[in-house]
Design a protein around this motif. Structure first.
Motif, PDB file in Angstrom:
ATOM      1  N   ARG A  24      -5.986  -2.535   3.711  1.00 44.23           N
ATOM      2  CA  ARG A  24      -5.461  -3.864   3.380  1.00 44.23           C
ATOM      3  C   ARG A  24      -5.233  -4.713   4.622  1.00 44.23           C
ATOM      4  O   ARG A  24      -5.382  -5.938   4.589  1.00 44.23           O
ATOM      5  N   GLY A  53       0.833  -1.198   0.000  1.00 44.35           N
ATOM      6  CA  GLY A  53       0.000   0.000   0.000  1.00 44.35           C
ATOM      7  C   GLY A  53       0.864   1.243   0.000  1.00 44.35           C
ATOM      8  O   GLY A  53       1.933   1.279   0.620  1.00 44.35           O
ATOM      9  N   GLU A 100      -4.705   3.197   2.435  1.00 48.34           N
ATOM     10  CA  GLU A 100      -4.609   1.907   1.751  1.00 48.34           C
ATOM     11  C   GLU A 100      -3.963   0.852   2.645  1.00 48.34           C
ATOM     12  O   GLU A 100      -4.402  -0.295   2.684  1.00 48.34           O
TER      13      GLU A 100
END
Length: 733
Positions: free
Chosen positions: A554, A545, A550
């Protein structure tokens, strides 16, 4: 702001305050505006002698007023624990304004001490009844005349936090041998706090748990003090102070109103509100000590200082008070070959004094900077040139390194901005029509440092950041500044950061004093942000990421959090020990301070003596300027406060009785809009490499040197030296 600091993110930008709309629309709730079902109202009854014992209290007439719930005196008040003893190892122990056990004794220690509390259904009934309480006394001899007590002054005790003097060489001998020498006496009067929001408290008990709404500069210290006085664990006391209508030092201590409101709430089983009148603030909240100062300077004919002597006499109360570090700036501003600094105290039967914006330096710079100006005239050297000739390369007393020293540049830039070159040097040589015109300059100086603070920072998967720390917003824009610092530290937009503050239930915040809160919170905030980024990097190695959001998505983690500090008793003691060790280490290594140069223009009516300040320029070095908009506001506010100190402010104490004779804004004169000129403020913007985020502090610097700049300008306009503040009309005619 110069190119020394170029804003690359949120820090350095003049962003609007996050609480601006809340305050300007009236949505902000200050302490006295909080209400509870069954709220009762309290009013204080004040002693009318300065020392003695109460022999009788007549409360029947007060109790008969419709709506009165109770009248509390030392005869029927619930018990309190004694005031904790002060210790430099526990800074919260120093938060008590006095050592008096309110309503636990028949002794009176100052004129104005609360001797009874009336609790009623409404404020009108409480105030009416309070006026009907009559006391009889057995007075004792009281010492209340500061000037008359000068001969009784004793050396001020020294402490690791506040040294009381210093010496290099033999300054008296050097003074006697100097080719040019001046030996001058200066006085400054008492001053009283006049924050926009007078002191107020709302207290409510839930069983043995106490909640207090209070405008305070020391949320955590207030909680510790209230817990000690009422015999409670600290976790059972909550202090809420999200909005403070001005502090300036007066709200940095626990005064009688706070304790007695909580005591009244416990006695009645009702929530209680006490909102002090302006006179009530004067009677029960300490102000600035008066001072008597000697400044003696010796110099060679080329202006090099060979001797500097600065001594002071100030006062404390017999039941408390805070010594003033009047000679602090004189340790550092000028490269004198021989230096002698001494501070003395007298103890009087008056309401104990308390720090007031730039305690020590505000009045100390008046005497020092006037003396330097007077020496410049004696030597026929431009006052700025004389200062530059005596600008030290290292600390004059001991040769320690300055962490940041740019005062000479402040003078150079300020002189150019102000137009100092247009000044003709002779007194009474400049006119504008019938007005005499004068220009004066003076140095601004305030020490810098930082405390410890606990903090948590949470970064969420939606990209928002939550900063939690129980610091105070006393009008300085603290929440906005910390949001700017967090935004840059975590590379998120400023709008994504939310800061929670003003509540003792949050991680422990610092005292908002000494111009240290911003740097203190920033130190912990930056450390917490580093911890967060390390956690993110570790997580990113597992999940991949490119952005914070992000990485967290994740990892299927809603947020991550980092903490600095500990809420345990052991952790608090460890924090205190760290602070004291760092303070001692830093003082051995270097001298830290904010500095600046003031330039003042005045017009003086030669017939009436009326003084008008018509123009002001200030150039300041405060390290990193986190938010120029709020920093300018802070410095302008300090300058305005200094104008009051120079021209009008004076608490009049009856030298026979100890009673304050002008306890209201109708008789104690502070500057109004018509008294304030255009004020040009600018910054050098050079970060201090030894401070968190390069931040030095701005709040108190502005007032230092202001009174001297005005006095120096008045002398240039009129040829008259005024060494006793305020500079009133009678002293010029």
């Amino acid at each position: 702001m110069t190119t020394a600091q170029k804003p690359t993110g949120a820090v350095g930008k003049p962003l609007d305050r996050v609480d601006g709309k809340t305050k300007t629309t009236g949505a902000a709730e200050f302490a006295a505006e909080h209400t509870y079902p069954g709220l009762a109202h309290a009013a204080l009854v004040h002693a009318t002698i300065s020392r003695g014992r109460i022999t009788a209290l007549h409360t029947d007439d007060a109790s008969a007023v419709p709506g009165v719930i109770t009248v509390l005196t030392h005869r029927n008040a619930p018990p309190l624990e004694p005031v904790p003893k002060t210790s430099p190892l526990d800074l919260s122990s120093m938060v008590s304004g006095t050592s008096v056990d309110y309503l636990q004794t028949d002794e009176v220690y100052w004129d104005g001490q609360p001797i009874a509390v009336v609790v009623a259904e409404n404020a009108a009934a409480a105030n009416q009844a309070a006026a009907l309480v009559r006391a009889e006394y057995a007075p004792s001899e009281a010492a209340v005349d500061f000037t008359g007590a000068e001969a009784n002054a004793r050396p001020q005790p020294s402490s690791p936090i506040m040294p009381a003097g210093a010496k290099k060489g033999d300054a008296e001998e050097a003074l006697a041998a100097a080719p040019v020498a001046l030996d001058l006496r200066f006085t400054t009067p008492p001053h009283n706090h006049n924050a926009l929001e007078p002191h107020a408290t709302v207290a409510v008990w839930d069983g043995d748990r106490l909640t207090v709404h209070e405008p305070t500069q020391a949320i955590d210290w207030f909680r510790a003090h209230l817990a000690a006085r009422f015999g409670l664990p600290a976790d059972d006391v909550r202090v809420l102070s999200p909005f403070v209508g001005g502090g300036f030092g007066g709200k940095g201590a626990v005064w009688p109103g706070t304790i007695l409101t909580a005591l009244a709430a416990r006695a009645t089983g009702r929530p209680v509100r006490l909102a002090l009148s302006r006179e009530g603030v004067y009677r029960t909240v300490g102000g600035r000590t008066p001072s008597i100062q000697r400044v003696a300077v010796g110099a060679s004919h080329d202006g090099k200082l060979t001797a500097l002597v600065h001594t002071s006499v100030t006062r404390t109360g017999r039941v408390g008070g805070f010594p003033e570090p009047v000679t602090t700036q004189s340790q550092h501003l000028y490269a004198a070959e021989n230096i002698l600094l001494e501070q003395k105290l007298v103890r009087l039967d008056l309401l104990p004094n308390i720090p007031m914006r730039a305690p020590g330096e505000a009045i100390g710079t008046f005497a020092l900077e006037c003396a330097i100006d007077e020496l410049a005239y004696e030597l026929d050297i431009d006052p700025i040139e004389l200062r530059l000739r005596n600008e030290p390369e290292a600390n004059p007393l001991d040769g320690k390194e300055f962490s940041l020293r740019t005062l000479a540049e402040s003078y150079r830039q300020g002189a150019a901005r102000f137009g100092w070159h247009e000044r003709t040097p002779e007194p009474r040589s400049m006119r504008d029509g019938r007005w005499l015109v004068g220009m004066g300059a003076a140095s601004a100086y305030h020490p810098a440092g930082y405390f410890t603070a606990d903090i948590t920072v949470r970064l969420s998967a939606d990209g928002t950041v939550l900063v939690r720390c129980g610091f105070q917003e006393i009008g300085t824009g603290g929440a906005t500044a910390q949001a700017q610092i967090a935004a840059d530290a975590l590379s998120v937009p400023f709008q994504a950061v939310h800061v929670e503050y003003g509540d003792s239930a949050l991680p422990k915040g610092p005292f908002a004093g000494g111009s240290m809160q911003t740097a203190t919170v920033a130190a912990s905030l930056l450390e917490a942000c580093k911890k967060l980024k390390r956690s993110l990097r570790t997580m990113a190695r597992r999940t991949g990421g490119d952005s914070h959001e992000e990485v967290l998505r994740r990892a299927n983690v809603p947020h991550i959090e980092a903490k600095v500090g500990s809420s345990t008793q052991l952790g608090r003691k460890s924090d205190q020990a760290r602070f004291m060790l760092r303070l001692a280490r830093d003082r051995r290594r270097w001298v830290r301070a904010s500095t600046g140069a003031h330039f003042c223009q005045v017009r003086v009516d030669p017939d009436t003596g009326e003084v008008r300040v018509t123009r002001w320029t200030g150039v300041f070095s405060i390290g990193t300027v986190v938010n120029p908009k709020s920093a300018v506001s802070q410095l302008r506010g300090g300058i305005v406060m200094g104008l009051g100190m120079a021209l009008s402010e004076e608490t009049l104490v009856d030298p026979r009785t100890g009673r304050i004779m002008n306890p209201s804004l109708s008789e104690y004169h502070i500057p109004v809009h018509a008294d304030v000129p255009p004020i040009d403020v600018s910054f050098l913007g050079t970060p201090d490499p030894t401070m968190p985020g390069g931040i030095l502090g701005a709040g108190e610097l502005g007032i230092t040197g202001v009174a001297a700049a005005v006095a120096n300008a008045v002398h240039h306009a009129t040829g008259k030296r005024v060494r006793d503040l305020p500079i009133s009309v009678d002293k010029l005619l």
